[in-house]
Motif scaffolding. Structure first.
Motif, PDB file in Angstrom:
ATOM      1  N   ILE A 307     121.005  -4.761 -78.778  1.00  0.00           N
ATOM      2  CA  ILE A 307     120.324  -4.414 -80.036  1.00  0.00           C
ATOM      3  C   ILE A 307     120.382  -2.906 -80.289  1.00  0.00           C
ATOM      4  CG2 ILE A 307     118.005  -4.215 -79.021  1.00  0.00           C
ATOM      5  CD1 ILE A 307     118.737  -5.695 -82.495  1.00  0.00           C
ATOM      6  N   THR A 308     120.346  -2.102 -79.241  1.00  0.00           N
ATOM      7  CA  THR A 308     120.371  -0.651 -79.458  1.00  0.00           C
ATOM      8  C   THR A 308     121.658  -0.256 -80.191  1.00  0.00           C
ATOM      9  OG1 THR A 308     119.156  -0.423 -77.409  1.00  0.00           O
ATOM     10  CG2 THR A 308     120.041   1.595 -78.354  1.00  0.00           C
ATOM     11  N   VAL A 383     115.497   4.910 -74.068  1.00  0.00           N
ATOM     12  CA  VAL A 383     115.160   3.537 -74.447  1.00  0.00           C
ATOM     13  C   VAL A 383     115.561   2.548 -73.356  1.00  0.00           C
ATOM     14  CG1 VAL A 383     117.399   3.210 -75.617  1.00  0.00           C
ATOM     15  CG2 VAL A 383     115.501   1.703 -76.152  1.00  0.00           C
ATOM     16  N   GLY A 384     114.830   1.452 -73.288  1.00  0.00           N
ATOM     17  CA  GLY A 384     115.253   0.326 -72.455  1.00  0.00           C
ATOM     18  C   GLY A 384     114.323   0.010 -71.323  1.00  0.00           C
ATOM     19  N   GLU A 385     113.625   0.995 -70.819  1.00  0.00           N
ATOM     20  CA  GLU A 385     112.707   0.777 -69.704  1.00  0.00           C
ATOM     21  C   GLU A 385     111.811   2.003 -69.625  1.00  0.00           C
ATOM     22  OE1 GLU A 385     114.463   1.534 -65.816  1.00  0.00           O
ATOM     23  OE2 GLU A 385     116.328   2.018 -66.830  1.00  0.00           O
ATOM     24  N   PRO A 386     110.724   1.898 -68.880  1.00  0.00           N
ATOM     25  CA  PRO A 386     109.889   3.088 -68.739  1.00  0.00           C
ATOM     26  C   PRO A 386     110.695   4.191 -68.049  1.00  0.00           C
ATOM     27  CG  PRO A 386     108.763   1.112 -67.912  1.00  0.00           C
ATOM     28  CD  PRO A 386     110.181   0.726 -68.176  1.00  0.00           C
ATOM     29  N   ASP A 408     110.599   8.899 -76.430  1.00  0.00           N
ATOM     30  CA  ASP A 408     110.630   7.742 -75.526  1.00  0.00           C
ATOM     31  C   ASP A 408     110.347   6.525 -76.400  1.00  0.00           C
ATOM     32  OD1 ASP A 408     110.144   5.750 -73.678  1.00  0.00           O
ATOM     33  OD2 ASP A 408     108.771   6.939 -72.450  1.00  0.00           O
ATOM     34  N   THR A 409     111.408   5.877 -76.841  1.00  0.00           N
ATOM     35  CA  THR A 409     111.286   4.841 -77.866  1.00  0.00           C
ATOM     36  C   THR A 409     111.102   3.472 -77.230  1.00  0.00           C
ATOM     37  OG1 THR A 409     113.673   4.505 -77.945  1.00  0.00           O
ATOM     38  CG2 THR A 409     112.764   6.140 -79.451  1.00  0.00           C
ATOM     39  N   TYR A 410     109.972   2.871 -77.488  1.00  0.00           N
ATOM     40  CA  TYR A 410     109.718   1.518 -76.990  1.00  0.00           C
ATOM     41  C   TYR A 410     109.976   0.511 -78.111  1.00  0.00           C
ATOM     42  CZ  TYR A 410     107.284  -2.760 -75.935  1.00  0.00           C
ATOM     43  OH  TYR A 410     106.988  -4.085 -75.759  1.00  0.00           O
ATOM     44  N   TRP A 411     110.791  -0.473 -77.822  1.00  0.00           N
ATOM     45  CA  TRP A 411     111.038  -1.564 -78.756  1.00  0.00           C
ATOM     46  C   TRP A 411     111.796  -2.654 -78.038  1.00  0.00           C
ATOM     47  CZ3 TRP A 411     116.154  -2.025 -81.354  1.00  0.00           C
ATOM     48  CH2 TRP A 411     117.094  -1.086 -80.901  1.00  0.00           C
ATOM     49  N   GLN A 412     112.234  -3.664 -78.759  1.00  0.00           N
ATOM     50  CA  GLN A 412     112.889  -4.819 -78.147  1.00  0.00           C
ATOM     51  C   GLN A 412     113.917  -5.402 -79.110  1.00  0.00           C
ATOM     52  OE1 GLN A 412     109.128  -7.199 -78.209  1.00  0.00           O
ATOM     53  NE2 GLN A 412     109.446  -7.242 -76.001  1.00  0.00           N
ATOM     54  N   THR A 413     114.768  -6.281 -78.578  1.00  0.00           N
ATOM     55  CA  THR A 413     115.703  -7.015 -79.430  1.00  0.00           C
ATOM     56  C   THR A 413     114.929  -7.622 -80.607  1.00  0.00           C
ATOM     57  OG1 THR A 413     117.000  -7.543 -77.465  1.00  0.00           O
ATOM     58  CG2 THR A 413     117.414  -8.873 -79.431  1.00  0.00           C
ATOM     59  N   ASP A 501     105.293  -7.566 -72.654  1.00  0.00           N
ATOM     60  CA  ASP A 501     105.073  -6.388 -71.814  1.00  0.00           C
ATOM     61  C   ASP A 501     103.595  -6.135 -71.570  1.00  0.00           C
ATOM     62  OD1 ASP A 501     107.695  -5.138 -71.290  1.00  0.00           O
ATOM     63  OD2 ASP A 501     107.814  -5.053 -73.477  1.00  0.00           O
ATOM     64  N   ARG A 516     107.401  -5.806 -67.932  1.00  0.00           N
ATOM     65  CA  ARG A 516     107.252  -7.203 -68.334  1.00  0.00           C
ATOM     66  C   ARG A 516     106.167  -7.905 -67.518  1.00  0.00           C
ATOM     67  NH1 ARG A 516     110.261  -8.432 -72.882  1.00  0.00           N
ATOM     68  NH2 ARG A 516     109.766 -10.558 -72.267  1.00  0.00           N
ATOM     69  N   ASN A 522     114.130  -6.199 -65.734  1.00  0.00           N
ATOM     70  CA  ASN A 522     114.791  -5.183 -66.539  1.00  0.00           C
ATOM     71  C   ASN A 522     115.778  -4.425 -65.655  1.00  0.00           C
ATOM     72  OD1 ASN A 522     115.470  -2.901 -68.070  1.00  0.00           O
ATOM     73  ND2 ASN A 522     113.550  -3.014 -69.196  1.00  0.00           N
ATOM     74  N   ARG A 527     117.821  -6.948 -70.250  1.00  0.00           N
ATOM     75  CA  ARG A 527     116.931  -8.041 -69.893  1.00  0.00           C
ATOM     76  C   ARG A 527     117.676  -9.150 -69.181  1.00  0.00           C
ATOM     77  NH1 ARG A 527     113.649  -8.670 -75.234  1.00  0.00           N
ATOM     78  NH2 ARG A 527     113.407 -10.870 -74.860  1.00  0.00           N
TER      79      ARG A 527
END
Ligand code: WT7
Length: 652
Positions: A307-308, A383-386, A408-413, A501, A516, A522, A527
């Motif tokens: 998705i990124t 992005v992708g994990e902490p 630090d961008t938090y998001w998901q598919t 999460d 998660r 992750n 994922r």
């Protein structure tokens, strides 16, 4: 731990879209007071509609929300056509090959390529609005061109990451009932050619009746098999196509694409995204979060298979009229300075990557950045994990020279675009913390009762109002959609979106994502469903039972740890070859991305009397932690000690 707040740099704040916390709070207040007004205004301003929408949000069939009903648009027009008047000679895509090849496509050139490709899809392969097209592509401009050509025709693309195996590809092709597969002979990686077309051949040999044709882009020039009447060379076909193509005007909710992602159970789910809501947020977050300016050169290192890559290499940057860099290779070839060399050469202003890459580049080339001029950088994204504090610090100081904003961008598919992230000109940054929801995103950390979790307490990361770029459905499985995302959390009796999460909010409302809470691992920001990996391992004829858990890994974030029960009592030597054999099975079923980092053979798994595997015990053992859980409910409590011994003799 780094605890101090880093204030936004004044030069960034001065010119940013959102310049201060006052502005941030004002926008949030507006969204809270008049949610539909907030989104409706942006949708009218940002999208070039062919027909204006009548309603902003229709909740009548919640959680199947509909945004901007009545509106009509074309996403390829939003990304290309509408920019021709002002940007026709601006670079749209800058491509750099693994081998250093360079290719620049201006907005006009990209527009023509997309039109020719769309005409070709329609004229040669009968692709029409709503048809599904699977793309199994390397990181070359034709991947973006094919995506946009689908959008131009209103066809729905489903990009499958090039690292997935033939079996995984087949499953995704069949689930989407794709009519056409677009691929390449292969590409280059670390100076060597690798192949994709043979994987497509194998996938189709397993029976994908829906697929009528395969369109093959030439990239590495290696010999490939051609199936007469089915396979066609991309270049041959587009030669005679016109550069003019009328866009297929679609309604706001028309699906733009499917993207398969792992869940905690069962097979991967086809996350379905919309046209209007998705493109609106992709474009807006480019402007807000990456502080995009007209002359910037923006680089996101992701692959278009995730998705990124969709939102932040192709759709977001192009909708926003940016120059986006597309890189075929890997960050460590020919050496760990590759990225920094590219930053210098292209004068990159925004650099967006994953913590796993930052950790790797830090470890492999701590002082590599010193060799290059990185002064063009303004925004650094992750992005992708902490991201862990040491990686954050190196990124901030060494790459950003302590003058860039780290987002630090938090998001998901499923969220389509960013949901929780600092704003570079406004948010004081707490290292390794995603900080605050974006304006318009009503995100809350909730406890089990659906009440806001107290500061410092672990809770569930939820988004309590629908937002434009949210997932619309799971392709072909609406019940699973409702159950997966709206089955766990509710507020005042109304189901709300749960991300899967855990998170902790501090006294300032800053949100730290803790990872998660389900059986999803992750791995390097990707994922992986434990159930999927287990199903693959079980295909080995000598495997009686298996349980897979995540274990912290210094570079990957999490690694895959498998406990395997064999059918026959094997010797140590046989176990060694079993590891290899099982890894072969995983490669065949899923792909190399799902290979196990550790595999140990155990006499049995810890099961409750009702047969449920106690994964928490296995997770603790994999980490070498003491078992604090009550083991008396186990069918055979002595198994814990025996597994511990297996771990010990395996050196874990
Ligand atoms: C999962 C989504 C979004 C594109 C890449 C992955 C984790 C993502 C962060 C972050 C902490 C993060 C979450 C999320 N995640 N970004 N900044 N901080 N965790 O997309 O494959 O859909 O995975 O990645 O666990 O649920 P994805």
């Amino acid at each position: 731990m780094l605890q101090e707040l880093y204030q936004p740099h004044p030069e960034i704040a001065q010119n940013a879209a959102i310049k201060s916390m006052e502005e941030y709070h004002a926008l949030m207040a507006k969204a809270n007071e008049d949610y539909e007004g907030f989104w409706g205004d942006y949708a009218r301003e940002k999208i070039d509609w062919f027909k204006p929408f009548d309603t902003v949000l229709n909740e009548s069939e919640a959680p199947f929300y509909k945004w901007f009903e009545g509106g009509e648009l074309n996403v390829a027009y939003q990304c290309l056509g509408r920019h021709l008047a002002t940007k026709k000679n601006k670079a749209a895509i800058i491509f750099e090959g693994d081998n250093g090849d360079q290719r620049v496509l201006t907005y006009r050139e990209l527009y023509y390529e997309v039109n020719k490709t769309a005409n070709m899809f329609r004229n040669q392969f009968d692709i029409k609005k709503g048809d599904r097209v699977v793309l199994y592509m390397p990181m070359i401009p034709e991947a973006a061109i094919s995506m946009l050509a689908c959008a131009k025709l209103g066809a729905i693309h489903s990009v499958v990451f090039g690292g997935f195996s033939a079996e995984a590809l087949r499953d995704r092709i069949i689930d989407a009932e794709a009519k056409l597969v677009v691929t390449a002979d292969g590409a280059f990686r670390k100076g060597q050619p690798y192949m994709l077309k043979p994987v497509v051949d194998e996938a189709l040999s397993y029976g994908c009746e829906c697929v009528k044709n395969v369109c093959v882009v030439e990239r590495n020039g290696e010999e490939i098999h051609w199936e007469a009447g089915r396979d066609y060379a991309y270049l041959e076909l587009i030669k005679n196509e016109s550069v003019k193509c009328e866009p297929e005007i679609v309604e706001s909710e028309h699906p733009l694409f499917l993207l398969y992602t792992s869940g905690s159970t069962g097979k991967p789910k086809g996350v379905q995204h919309s046209s209007a809501g998705y493109i609106l947020w992709a474009q807006m977050t480019m402007e807000w979060v990456f502080d995009l300016k007209e002359n910037d050169t923006y680089w996101c290192t992701a692959d278009v298979g995730w998705i990124t890559g969709h939102t932040y290499i192709v759709y977001g940057p192009l909708a926003a009229g940016a120059t986006t860099v597309m890189f075929e290779g890997v960050p460590t070839y020919p050496d760990a300075g590759r990225c920094w060399k590219m930053v210098e050469e292209y004068q990159i202003n925004q650099f967006y990557t994953a913590p796993t890459a930052i950790r790797l580049l830090h470890k492999m080339g701590e002082d590599e950045p010193d060799k290059y001029d990185l002064s063009s950088l303004r925004i650094l994204g992750t992005v992708g994990e902490p991201i862990d504090p040491p990686a954050w610090k190196w990124y901030y100081e060494k790459i950003g020279d302590s003058k860039c904003a780290i987002v630090d961008t938090y998001w998901q598919t499923e969220t389509g675009g960013h949901v929780i992230t600092p704003l570079p000109g406004a948010t004081p940054i707490k290292p390794a913390c995603a900080t605050l929801p974006l304006p318009g995103i009503i995100a809350k950390v909730l406890d089990a009762e659906g009440k806001p979790a107290a500061p410092g307490e672990q809770g569930l990361m939820c988004i309590t109002k629908p937002w434009p770029s949210m997932i619309r459905n799971i392709w072909g499985d609406p019940q699973r959609f409702v159950k997966s995302y709206f089955g766990d959390c509710s507020v005042d009796g109304k189901a709300v979106y749960f991300t899967g999460d855990g998170a902790i909010v501090d006294e300032n409302g800053y949100i730290t994502i803790t990872g998660r809470t389900d059986d999803v691992i992750n791995v390097s920001g990707h994922r992986m469903g434990t159930a999927e990996v287990e199903a693959a391992i079980k295909k080995h004829p000598n495997v009686a039972a298996v349980a897979v858990v995540g274990k912290p890994h210094p570079i990957k974030g999490e690694g895959i740890f498998a406990y395997v029960v064999l059918k026959s009592e094997d010797t140590i030597a046989e176990e060694m070859s079993m590891v290899q054999e099982i890894n072969e099975v995983i490669k065949k079923e899923i792909g190399a991305i799902a290979l196990c980092d550790s595999m140990i053979f155990v006499p049995d798994l810890p099961k409750t009397r009702s047969g449920k595997i106690m994964r928490r015990i296995l997770r603790a053992l994999a980490r070498g932690e003491e078992i604090t859980q009550d083991t008396s409910t186990l069918e055979d409590p002595s198994i814990v000690e025996r597994i511990k011994n297996c771990c010990k003799s395996a050196g874990i």
